[in-house]
Each structure stands twice: as C-alpha cells, then as structure tokens.
Scaffold this motif. Structure first.
Motif, mmCIF file in Angstrom:
data_model
loop_
_atom_site.group_PDB
_atom_site.id
_atom_site.type_symbol
_atom_site.label_atom_id
_atom_site.label_comp_id
_atom_site.label_asym_id
_atom_site.label_seq_id
_atom_site.Cartn_x
_atom_site.Cartn_y
_atom_site.Cartn_z
ATOM 1 N N PRO A 1 8.410 69.040 110.185
ATOM 2 C CA PRO A 1 7.962 70.257 110.873
ATOM 3 C C PRO A 1 9.026 71.348 110.791
ATOM 4 C CG PRO A 1 7.525 68.316 112.207
ATOM 5 C CD PRO A 1 8.374 67.851 111.059
ATOM 6 N N MET A 2 8.589 72.606 110.882
ATOM 7 C CA MET A 2 9.512 73.731 110.864
ATOM 8 C C MET A 2 10.051 73.965 112.266
ATOM 9 S SD MET A 2 8.975 77.440 109.023
ATOM 10 C CE MET A 2 8.332 78.431 110.367
ATOM 11 N N THR A 3 11.358 74.099 112.368
ATOM 12 C CA THR A 3 12.008 74.324 113.655
ATOM 13 C C THR A 3 12.986 75.489 113.541
ATOM 14 O OG1 THR A 3 13.719 72.703 113.084
ATOM 15 C CG2 THR A 3 11.816 71.899 114.334
ATOM 16 N N TRP B 1 7.693 82.334 111.765
ATOM 17 C CA TRP B 1 6.426 82.064 112.443
ATOM 18 C C TRP B 1 5.708 83.398 112.607
ATOM 19 C CZ3 TRP B 1 4.745 77.265 113.168
ATOM 20 C CH2 TRP B 1 5.682 76.215 113.252
ATOM 21 N N VAL B 2 4.414 83.439 112.365
ATOM 22 C CA VAL B 2 3.688 84.700 112.448
ATOM 23 C C VAL B 2 2.285 84.454 112.985
ATOM 24 C CG1 VAL B 2 2.915 84.543 110.039
ATOM 25 C CG2 VAL B 2 3.072 86.777 111.131
ATOM 26 N N ARG B 3 1.777 85.440 113.733
ATOM 27 C CA ARG B 3 0.392 85.386 114.198
ATOM 28 C C ARG B 3 -0.146 86.810 114.292
ATOM 29 N NH1 ARG B 3 0.791 83.863 120.700
ATOM 30 N NH2 ARG B 3 2.260 85.530 121.265
ATOM 31 N N GLY C 1 3.439 78.894 110.393
ATOM 32 C CA GLY C 1 4.808 78.869 109.893
ATOM 33 C C GLY C 1 4.813 79.025 108.383
ATOM 34 N N ILE C 2 5.731 79.869 107.878
ATOM 35 C CA ILE C 2 5.820 80.137 106.442
ATOM 36 C C ILE C 2 7.276 79.986 106.005
ATOM 37 C CG2 ILE C 2 5.514 81.866 104.622
ATOM 38 C CD1 ILE C 2 3.326 83.146 106.331
ATOM 39 N N GLU D 1 5.830 76.706 101.755
ATOM 40 C CA GLU D 1 5.319 75.612 102.578
ATOM 41 C C GLU D 1 4.691 76.250 103.821
ATOM 42 O OE1 GLU D 1 5.267 72.467 101.852
ATOM 43 O OE2 GLU D 1 6.706 72.306 100.202
ATOM 44 N N LEU D 2 3.564 75.712 104.268
ATOM 45 C CA LEU D 2 2.807 76.293 105.369
ATOM 46 C C LEU D 2 2.716 75.291 106.518
ATOM 47 C CD1 LEU D 2 -0.064 77.765 103.172
ATOM 48 C CD2 LEU D 2 2.012 78.934 103.943
#
Length: 277
Positions: free
Chosen positions: A130-132, A179-181, A238-239, A256-257
């Motif tokens: 996971p991305m942290t 991280w984006v939304r 997450g990108i 990676e997503l």
C-alpha cells in the motif's frame, strides 16, 4: 461562464447519444479553449460503466485514445457493445464535440474489457505494498501545488484547481506519489461513484510523474490505458507516477494506482514532448 458545481451539465438524451455541456471546471492547463484530459476520461468511463451493466462482470482494462482537441462546446457520448459475452465482453464509448456548423467531431474514444468475476481470494497476490502515508495523515494544498513542475497557475487552473491533492512523496527519484480526489460531481445532479471518481483523476499521472519544467516543455499524452486487478473503493486515488523521456520527442508515463486499502492496478500514457524554446 457562470460558476457551476460540477464538471458537466447534463443536456438530455437524443436517441443513442447523451449530451453534456462542460463547465469551466474542466479547463486544461494547456489552453482555456481545451478540456483537461481528466473529466472527459471520467465521462467516457461513466458511460462504459452505466451502459447495460452486468453485475456478474467488472471492468479490467480501459483504454482511452484522445483523437483531437476536446473543446469546451457541447459534448455528446455514444456507447455500444462491440463484443457481447457471458465471460468476457468489450464496450466502446465515443465522445464528440459540437462544431460551429452544428456537426460533431469525434475527439476521444474509450474501449473497456469486462470480465466475469469468480472467487480467487485464497490465491490473491498484490505485487506492491500500500502507498503510505494515507491522505488523512497529510496536509493538503490548493489544487496540485508543490508537485514537480506543477507551479503557479499550472497547479490551480481549471480542473487542476478543483482537485484535493496530498503529496505522499515529492522526491522525483523513483517517481512521485500523491493522493488525489475530485471535489465536484462528474455530472450535475448525479452521485459520482467511486470508480468514476477514480477514472476522472487518472490523467494527472502525466503531470505528477514529469521531471520537465512546464515553462520549458510541453508533455501532452495521447492516450491513457488502465489495467485493474480489483475495483477501487473510496474517494481517494493514490498515484505513484514516473515519466521516461526518450531521445526523439516522445516518452511514457507509467503509474501504480491505489485506493485506501492498497494497490488496484496500473496505468500507462504515451507522451508527446516538445520544447517551448
């Protein structure tokens, strides 16, 4: 243009076509008369996802080809099933832009493979962790401020300025991680699903992974291909993106997503690179 609380206004359906009006929130950093790639990709994905949905199948690969400038005039979408099937099916959506003479020019096309689901959790394996840190542990900034070449108006203009972005790693060595939304609905009056939000933001990988200065180079992508090994869940995407720059005017952005639970797939974008000098 009047401020509107969505990326697109729905204009109704005409036969097999859905019509939409893009708002100023779709504007590209490359020009006020153009849409950023993100909202049109989201709109095409929305149409694929909502066309004759099959609860026994999920999308595993979506490829979007940008065939020309996606303008700010009325857009229309037409979706068809190219290859029906119980195990595997292929759908296609086309986005056309209305011209001054009233005709429509096809500007983008998406194709998506759907596969029937089956129980494979006992052998599940994800090749990346996971991305942290998580987006809730990171302070946000206006638009995409602070990400590599994304400075000044580049980071806050049009679509980029509507995004909630959290930088997990700004170090270009090994690729940047964000991280984006989206902060707006894709279509006014609709609830945007998690996977529609996911596709709406994926085009920013090209900017996130770029080592090039915006004031010196253009690096527009002609396509976006996404491979999924599970469906994304939640508001945040997450990108982890990195651009490879070749010696003859083109390159590749790979990413990676992620969602909040871990990695969900990968994307790739072909990049046309030109000097502004």
């Amino acid at each position: 243009m009047t401020e509107l609380p969505a990326y697109y206004l729905p204009l109704g359906r005409d036969g097999d076509h859905e019509h939409f009006m893009p708002t100023e929130h779709t504007v590209s950093v490359w020009g006020d008369e153009l849409q950023h790639g993100g909202p049109p990709i989201g709109l095409l994905a929305r149409s694929l996802l909502r066309h004759l949905p099959d609860p026994a199948q999920e999308f595993t690969r979506v490829t979007v080809d940008i065939l020309g400038a996606i303008g700010m005039a009325e857009n229309r979408i037409h979706t068809t099933v190219l290859r029906p099937g119980k195990q595997i099916s292929l759908l296609q959506s086309e986005l056309s832009v209305r011209q001054e003479d009233g005709t429509y020019r096809t500007a983008a096309r998406a194709q998506g493979w759907r596969m029937a689901t089956a129980q494979t959790s006992e052998i599940g394996f994800v090749p990346v962790p996971p991305m942290t840190p998580s987006p809730h542990e990171i302070e946000g900034a206006p638009g995409m401020t602070g990400i590599g070449p994304l400075v000044g108006d580049w980071a806050t203009k049009g679509f980029a300025g509507t995004l909630d972005c959290r930088i997990a790693s700004a170090d270009p060595e090994g690729g940047r991680q964000v991280w984006v939304r989206p902060t707006l609905p894709l279509v006014a009056g609709e609830t945007t699903t998690d996977i529609e939000k996911f596709f709406t933001v994926l085009d920013v990988a090209n900017g996130v992974g770029s080592p090039l200065a915006f004031c010196e180079w253009t690096f527009m992508n002609t396509d976006t291909t996404v491979h999924l090994y599970r469906q994304p869940v939640g508001e945040w995407t997450g990108i982890h993106a990195e651009m490879a720059v070749g010696p003859q005017g083109y390159g590749l952005t790979g990413a990676e997503l992620y969602d909040g639970a871990g990695a969900v797939g990968r994307s790739a974008q072909t990049v046309l690179i030109r000097s502004l000098g």
